[in-house]
Design a protein around this motif. Structure first.
Motif, PDB file in Angstrom:
ATOM      1  N   TRP A  97      33.959  39.627 -20.472  1.00  0.00           N
ATOM      2  CA  TRP A  97      34.158  38.180 -20.341  1.00  0.00           C
ATOM      3  C   TRP A  97      34.838  37.807 -19.035  1.00  0.00           C
ATOM      4  N   ARG A  98      34.996  38.792 -18.114  1.00  0.00           N
ATOM      5  CA  ARG A  98      35.667  38.560 -16.825  1.00  0.00           C
ATOM      6  C   ARG A  98      37.011  37.860 -17.054  1.00  0.00           C
ATOM      7  N   PHE A 301      26.485  27.827 -23.203  1.00  0.00           N
ATOM      8  CA  PHE A 301      27.362  28.906 -22.792  1.00  0.00           C
ATOM      9  C   PHE A 301      27.208  29.206 -21.304  1.00  0.00           C
ATOM     10  N   THR A 302      28.328  29.395 -20.624  1.00  0.00           N
ATOM     11  CA  THR A 302      28.338  29.786 -19.214  1.00  0.00           C
ATOM     12  C   THR A 302      28.490  31.301 -19.131  1.00  0.00           C
ATOM     13  N   ASP A 306      29.093  33.681 -13.872  1.00  0.00           N
ATOM     14  CA  ASP A 306      29.165  32.348 -13.264  1.00  0.00           C
ATOM     15  C   ASP A 306      30.561  31.754 -13.322  1.00  0.00           C
ATOM     16  N   ARG A 307      31.557  32.542 -13.780  1.00  0.00           N
ATOM     17  CA  ARG A 307      32.925  32.052 -13.875  1.00  0.00           C
ATOM     18  C   ARG A 307      33.842  32.939 -13.052  1.00  0.00           C
TER      19      ARG A 307
END
Length: 503
Positions: A97-98, A301-302, A306-307
């Motif tokens: 999930w970074r 959902f991103t 992309d985050r």
């Protein structure tokens, strides 16, 4: 008003209600752990940082089992990071999930939380970036009383008694290209076999869950299960299913009929597992573990790529509607309908992340709409599942064609004699449901618990936590073993019938 008919008979039994069906899922993702179940300094937290208001809601929800620590998170997780003195634990980058993982909450904290919440722990091992030795050592740390390096390490960490974890997942969604360390079915089947063998050498009493397909739409679905089970059949006890239902993926009527998809998914996995049993000439039957399921607005959902990297980001904190609650109740009906083979279920997740319980940091906890059908099904479904014979008007859907507007299943508790019918109206018009209980001559109509609203988009929130609540009322009396109730549009119901001597 259109009419539906439902007939029950104790002779048409499906199987026992396994309490493990009413499990849930805690992953180190978003705010499920941090500011969810664990928030040191919160007014409701104990001296270990466990939020008492959340524990109370978990108990009310009726959760029997909780899967931990993932989920995608587990495929890059070092369990050793989350044990021992908190001040010595490393801060890691979670690749799933970074997110930044402090490891302030780990294995032993989860076990203490499980004990306080009254739930059975279900552990997952990392077969993405780690393997056989680490999996076996984790079982040793958890389950061996003393006298080995891992068991004595646990005792050094202040846990004298073993955790005695019985149910273990061999990795997570290893077919998915999003998974750290994903692999082919043959690669995974071989690894699961060898890891399972080593884990059962440590503790022969444990049960193992092999990864099935991540969802029924995977291009390798069924072929994956067949290959994995042909390799690992003798080592494993369950095969997993995961499926989420997106209200915005198909037309709205198809979403309301999501249980049609789950019915087919379960049937297909059972057929595949039984084909391999016959092919291998085994007597053991593999049961199913639906250890991730829920409504999820996944199209919003991103993706992690992309985050930016964050510390405990708020991820997929979906707010659920009355329609979502009806669908969750209907999915539970489907699960009960397959109780002869589907014996483990985990609503994903438990707190904040696509969850029945929401919290605010430093603030309140409240019940989402989906909390209510789960809680009442977990409380009322006891004994044996009965097949409901239903005649129902149909409704059109874009994905499944015409489907019954009314769906139902029933249970009978042999100890108390109580019969409960769980029913939904998936349509947009009211339906009169005639119930025929002539096969139960000594019961009376009891209570009716309903979830519905004139506004199917109504939600609960911190400001209005009880906007959507269950309604309880007296059932119409039985006349000659029959009674009729009206099911409003897009609604869920639990209809109870109690033995006369219990009234």
């Amino acid at each position: 008003m259109e009419l539906a008919r439902l007939t029950l008979d104790p002779a048409f039994a499906i199987g026992p209600v396994d309490r493990r069906l009413f499990g849930s899922f805690v992953e180190h993702m978003g705010r499920c752990v941090y500011t969810g179940i664990f928030e040191p300094g919160h007014p409701a937290a104990d001296d270990e940082g466990l939020r008492g208001d959340v524990v109370d809601l978990v108990r009310e929800l009726g959760v029997s089992l909780v899967r931990y620590p993932g989920g995608n998170f587990v495929s890059n997780y070092r369990w050793e990071d989350g044990v021992g003195p908190v001040g010595d634990r490393p801060r890691r980058l979670d690749l799933a999930w970074r997110s930044l993982e402090s490891n302030a909450f780990g294995l032993n904290e989860f076990m203490r939380w499980s004990e306080r919440a009254g739930v059975e722990p279900m552990m997952a091992v990392n077969l993405g970036t780690r393997g056989i030795a680490e999996a076996a050592e984790l079982v040793e740390y958890c389950n061996v009383p003393d006298g080995t390096a891992a068991a004595d390490l646990r005792r050094k960490h202040g846990v004298a008694q073993p955790h005695d974890v019985k149910l273990w997942c061999l990795g997570n969604e290893m077919d998915g290209p999003w998974q750290i360390g994903s692999m082919t079915a043959h690669e995974y089947g071989r690894l699961a076999t060898r890891a399972g063998q080593a884990m059962k050498r440590v503790d022969p009493s444990i049960e193992l869950v092999a990864c099935g397909s991540s969802n029924a739409d995977m291009p390798t679905f069924a072929a994956w299960e067949a290959t994995v089970l042909e390799l690992a059949y003798d080592q494993v006890d369950y095969v997993s299913l995961h499926h989420y239902y997106d209200p915005e993926k198909h037309d709205e009527a198809s979403f309301r009929a999501s249980a049609v998809n789950l019915d087919g998914f379960v049937d297909d996995v059972v057929a595949t597992a039984d084909h391999i049993r016959a092919k291998l000439r085994r007597s053991k039957r593999i049961n199913l573990s639906l250890d991730e399921w829920n409504v999820w607005y996944q199209s919003r959902f991103t993706e992690p790529e992309d985050r930016g990297i964050e510390d405990t980001p708020a991820l997929i904190e979906d707010t659920y509607t009355v329609t979502d609650a009806m669908v969750v109740g209907n999915l539970l009906i489907s699960m009960l309908r397959h109780a002869d083979r589907l014996t483990v279920g985990c609503l994903a997740q438990l707190v904040n992340v696509i969850a029945p319980i929401r919290t605010e940091p430093g603030g309140p906890a409240w019940r989402q709409t989906i909390f209510h059908p789960f809680a009442h099904t977990a409380r009322l479904a006891r004994g044996t599942v009965l097949r409901a014979g239903i005649q129902s008007p149909t409704m059109p859907t874009g994905r499944y064609g015409d489907v019954p507007a009314v769906d139902a299943v029933a249970t009978i508790d042999e100890n108390s004699g109580q019969v409960v019918v769980f029913a939904v109206n998936r349509g947009t018009e009211p339906v009169a449901l005639e119930l025929d209980l002539r096969a139960f001559p000594r019961v009376r109509a009891g209570e009716r618990i309903s979830i519905g609203d004139d506004d199917p988009a109504a939600v609960n929130s911190a400001a209005a936590p009880d906007r959507v609540c269950p309604r309880t009322e007296k059932m119409p009396d039985l006349d000659g073993g029959r009674t009729t109730v009206v099911l409003p549009p897009v609604s869920w119901h639990a209809l109870s019938f109690t033995p006369e001597e219990k009234m």
